[in-house]
Write a protein that holds these residues in place. Structure first.
Motif, mmCIF file in Angstrom:
data_model
loop_
_atom_site.group_PDB
_atom_site.id
_atom_site.type_symbol
_atom_site.label_atom_id
_atom_site.label_comp_id
_atom_site.label_asym_id
_atom_site.label_seq_id
_atom_site.Cartn_x
_atom_site.Cartn_y
_atom_site.Cartn_z
ATOM 1 N N ALA A 15 0.814 -1.215 0.000
ATOM 2 C CA ALA A 15 0.000 0.000 0.000
ATOM 3 C C ALA A 15 0.843 1.259 0.000
ATOM 4 C CB ALA A 15 -0.926 0.005 1.210
ATOM 5 N N VAL A 17 0.580 5.180 1.398
ATOM 6 C CA VAL A 17 -0.136 5.901 2.446
ATOM 7 C C VAL A 17 0.169 7.387 2.294
ATOM 8 C CG1 VAL A 17 -0.197 6.242 4.951
ATOM 9 C CG2 VAL A 17 -0.064 3.931 4.020
ATOM 10 N N ASP A 18 -0.832 8.222 2.470
ATOM 11 C CA ASP A 18 -0.555 9.662 2.359
ATOM 12 C C ASP A 18 -0.185 10.233 3.730
ATOM 13 O OD1 ASP A 18 -2.906 10.152 3.777
ATOM 14 O OD2 ASP A 18 -4.003 10.953 2.067
ATOM 15 N N TYR A 21 -2.377 9.483 6.871
ATOM 16 C CA TYR A 21 -2.620 8.095 7.294
ATOM 17 C C TYR A 21 -3.679 7.386 6.465
ATOM 18 C CZ TYR A 21 -0.192 10.135 11.268
ATOM 19 O OH TYR A 21 0.705 10.821 12.046
ATOM 20 N N LYS A 22 -4.014 7.934 5.319
ATOM 21 C CA LYS A 22 -4.989 7.275 4.459
ATOM 22 C C LYS A 22 -4.266 6.404 3.423
ATOM 23 C CE LYS A 22 -7.646 10.756 2.987
ATOM 24 N NZ LYS A 22 -7.358 11.953 3.791
ATOM 25 N N PHE A 23 -4.916 5.303 3.072
ATOM 26 C CA PHE A 23 -4.365 4.436 2.033
ATOM 27 C C PHE A 23 -4.823 4.980 0.685
ATOM 28 C CE2 PHE A 23 -4.203 1.972 5.842
ATOM 29 C CZ PHE A 23 -3.058 1.222 5.709
ATOM 30 N N VAL A 112 3.634 6.017 7.837
ATOM 31 C CA VAL A 112 3.203 4.779 7.194
ATOM 32 C C VAL A 112 3.026 3.683 8.236
ATOM 33 C CG1 VAL A 112 3.714 3.131 5.376
ATOM 34 C CG2 VAL A 112 4.562 5.480 5.181
ATOM 35 N N ALA A 115 -0.087 4.259 10.104
ATOM 36 C CA ALA A 115 -1.299 3.935 9.343
ATOM 37 C C ALA A 115 -1.603 2.444 9.452
ATOM 38 C CB ALA A 115 -1.137 4.352 7.884
ATOM 39 N N VAL A 145 -9.495 -1.736 4.818
ATOM 40 C CA VAL A 145 -8.754 -0.578 4.300
ATOM 41 C C VAL A 145 -9.728 0.550 3.932
ATOM 42 C CG1 VAL A 145 -7.333 0.225 2.361
ATOM 43 C CG2 VAL A 145 -6.735 -1.889 3.534
ATOM 44 N N ASN A 149 -10.093 4.305 5.732
ATOM 45 C CA ASN A 149 -10.058 5.605 5.054
ATOM 46 C C ASN A 149 -11.290 6.434 5.403
ATOM 47 O OD1 ASN A 149 -7.637 5.111 3.842
ATOM 48 N ND2 ASN A 149 -8.444 4.838 1.774
ATOM 49 N N ARG A 152 -10.800 7.860 8.769
ATOM 50 C CA ARG A 152 -9.834 8.972 8.733
ATOM 51 C C ARG A 152 -10.522 10.255 8.273
ATOM 52 N NH1 ARG A 152 -6.264 9.458 11.909
ATOM 53 N NH2 ARG A 152 -5.637 11.294 10.746
#
Ligand SMILES: *[C@@H]1O[C@H](CO)[C@@H](O)[C@H](O)[C@H]1NC(C)=O
Ligand SMILES: CC(=O)N[C@H]1CO[C@H](CO)[C@@H](O)[C@@H]1O
Length: 226
Positions: A15, A17-18, A21-23, A112, A115, A145, A149, A152
């Protein structure tokens, strides 16, 4: 095929991750056999980055910077250095500037790690053995996942308690010289013609290294950390 090098059965969650903490990209369901590097080398994400179809935003200056820097991912030593993929120097005998770069990169990588930590703490089924067919496991992980998101986005504060917050009181940047362009001399030497598309991984690394060591990009405690 699902037996991994740690000695149990698993599927791979690869994955991206931004910073929140979002995928933002995930490949769920790869076979556990093989290394991270092997998996990455054959994934669609890498191919899209290499053939330029991934759609990175146009280059922007770093905070307090004046020079456009291409967007990039961060990874660990398993990944090949590219202008879009920064990784640690990770050898011995590094200069102080290189050690600062490695520290800042590993510090960014904690996002990351966090997350993945939030994800598996919230959905503890991910920490257990799932008595299901791999295709069902894949659905379960993908669902987790997606829910992560959504959490988040809708309840970010709820989860911030779970984050690694050791440095939150210290997040200021020393203003000045970087913005005025006084620190750009050696980056201009290495970057050559202003065609950012042709910059290779090493050049990009030099730019980032320079930025983290400049007044505009340094964090005040970094010199204690190396
Ligand atoms: C680039 O790679 C992506 C991801 O594998 C693929 O979907 C796409 O067709 C490729 N495009 C070109 C022009 O090669
Ligand atoms: C001189 C200057 O513009 N400093 C800025 C550097 O970046 C931080 C965070 O983005 C700002 O708070 C400063 O004002």
């Amino acid at each position: 095929m699902y037996y991994n090098y740690k000695g149990f059965y698993s599927i791979v969650l690869m994955a991206l991750v931004d910073a929140d903490y979002k995928f933002i990209w995930a490949d769920v369901g790869g076979m556990g056999l093989g290394s991270d590097a092997q998996f990455y080398n054959h994934c669609e994400l890498k191919e899209g980055a290499e053939n330029g179809t991934i759609g990175f935003p146009d280059p922007d200056p770093m905070p307090n910077g004046t020079q456009d820097v291409p967007y990039f991912w961060i990874g660990d030593n398993a990944f090949a250095l590219r202008h879009y993929m920064m990784k640690p120097y990770g050898q011995r005998g590094l200069t102080k500037e290189e050690r600062i770069f490695d520290y800042r990169l590993s510090r960014a990588r904690r996002v990351v790690e966090n997350a993945f930590g939030i994800l598996s703490n919230r959905f503890q089924v991910l920490l257990s053995t799932m008595q299901h067919h791999p295709s069902t496991v894949k659905f379960i992980v993908t669902t987790c996942v997606i829910l992560h998101n959504m959490m988040r986005m809708r309840h970010p504060r709820l989860q911030n308690q779970q984050l690694d917050r050791a440095e939150n009181t210290n997040h200021y940047y020393v203003p000045g010289a970087w913005r005025l362009g006084q620190n750009l001399e050696d980056t201009q030497t290495v970057s050559g013609p202003p065609n950012t598309a042709s910059m290779d991984g090493k050049t990009q690394m030099e730019l980032i290294k320079h930025w983290v060591n400049s007044p505009g990009g340094a964090v005040p405690w970094q010199y204690r950390m190396i």
